[in-house]
Design a protein around this motif. Structure first.
Motif, mmCIF file in Angstrom:
data_model
loop_
_atom_site.group_PDB
_atom_site.id
_atom_site.type_symbol
_atom_site.label_atom_id
_atom_site.label_comp_id
_atom_site.label_asym_id
_atom_site.label_seq_id
_atom_site.Cartn_x
_atom_site.Cartn_y
_atom_site.Cartn_z
ATOM 1 N N UNK A 163 0.799 -1.130 0.053
ATOM 2 C CA UNK A 163 -0.019 -0.144 -0.016
ATOM 3 C C UNK A 163 0.815 1.443 0.068
ATOM 4 N N UNK A 164 2.111 1.210 -0.305
ATOM 5 C CA UNK A 164 3.160 2.354 -0.305
ATOM 6 C C UNK A 164 3.204 2.985 -1.652
ATOM 7 N N UNK A 165 2.501 2.325 -2.563
ATOM 8 C CA UNK A 165 2.726 2.749 -3.899
ATOM 9 C C UNK A 165 3.993 2.802 -4.381
ATOM 10 N N UNK A 166 4.362 3.988 -5.031
ATOM 11 C CA UNK A 166 6.041 3.955 -5.578
ATOM 12 C C UNK A 166 6.702 4.700 -4.616
ATOM 13 N N UNK A 167 6.072 5.005 -3.440
ATOM 14 C CA UNK A 167 7.132 5.940 -2.534
ATOM 15 C C UNK A 167 8.409 5.245 -2.051
ATOM 16 N N UNK A 168 8.333 4.128 -1.915
ATOM 17 C CA UNK A 168 9.813 3.584 -1.611
ATOM 18 C C UNK A 168 10.683 3.398 -2.998
ATOM 19 N N UNK A 169 10.250 3.138 -4.087
ATOM 20 C CA UNK A 169 10.943 3.366 -5.372
ATOM 21 C C UNK A 169 11.536 4.494 -5.592
ATOM 22 N N UNK A 170 10.704 5.609 -5.270
ATOM 23 C CA UNK A 170 11.335 7.103 -5.257
ATOM 24 C C UNK A 170 12.476 7.290 -4.387
ATOM 25 N N UNK A 171 12.285 6.844 -3.165
ATOM 26 C CA UNK A 171 13.517 6.886 -2.132
ATOM 27 C C UNK A 171 14.830 6.437 -2.592
#
Length: 206
Positions: A163-171
């Motif tokens: 449910x984090x979407x793409x947030x971790x990928x952006x990091x």
């Protein structure tokens, strides 16, 4: 309209059950429209290759509301896994297309204050030569959507499953991100109270 010649697909994430709202958020009124119709009509004003709407919970009910639009409607049956799964589902669809897409613009159904002009600004800043992510910068310095991902990130996006979407990928790819700030503060309609307050403030006759 943007003059960018890149083949960009727009993905509107609208698969959640919105349990906190008491009814499907996608079908809540926003002026004379519903939230999902409002989001789709904005996306259709962009100079992009395709507009894709990812549904899940209440699929048949919401599909009836939007089936007349010239869009692609996907049914993510694994919507309970969250935004990441919906992103992965839409990217899997794009990877399977014969027509190759240069990038994907991901936006949420519950961001009615995001303007067409800002979405076009994201598109104008996107270039297939740079292989970058064009993301939105929020007040808390966090990066999020709307955002455009170059096709080089499609494989990574297709693995998302939470449910984090793409947030971790952006990091993980922060050095590859160009961040833009919308002229109007972006607000997600996360609760019934938020929705009712903003609806009343923006549509006085409601």
């Amino acid at each position: 309209m943007s003059l960018n010649s890149s083949n960009i697909a727009v993905v509107i994430l609208a698969a959640g059950s919105s349990s906190r709202m008491g009814k499907p958020k996608q079908l809540l009124k926003w002026g004379s429209e519903t939230l999902i119709s409002h989001a789709i009509q904005k996306a259709l004003k962009l100079n992009t290759d395709e507009v894709i709407v990812v549904l899940g919970a209440n699929y048949e009910l919401i599909r009836e509301e939007i089936k007349h639009f010239p869009i692609t409607i996907l049914n993510n049956k694994d919507w309970k896994f969250g935004l990441g799964k919906s992103i992965a589902f839409s990217v899997d669809y794009l990877l399977g297309k014969e027509t190759k897409i240069d990038g994907v613009l991901i936006k949420l159904v519950d961001q009615p204050f995001i303007a067409v002009a800002y979405l076009n600004e994201l598109i104008l800043n996107f270039s297939t030569e740079n292989k970058k992510i064009i993301a939105t910068l929020y007040d808390n310095k966090k990066l999020g959507v709307p955002a455009i991902f170059d096709k080089t990130y499609f494989k990574k996006l297709s693995y998302l499953n939470d449910d984090y979407g793409a947030k971790n990928m952006m990091k993980e790819n922060k050095s590859e991100i160009k961040a833009l700030i919308p002229s109007v503060k972006n607000v997600d309609l996360d609760s019934k109270e938020d929705y009712e307050k903003l609806l009343k403030a923006n549509f006085k006759d409601r």
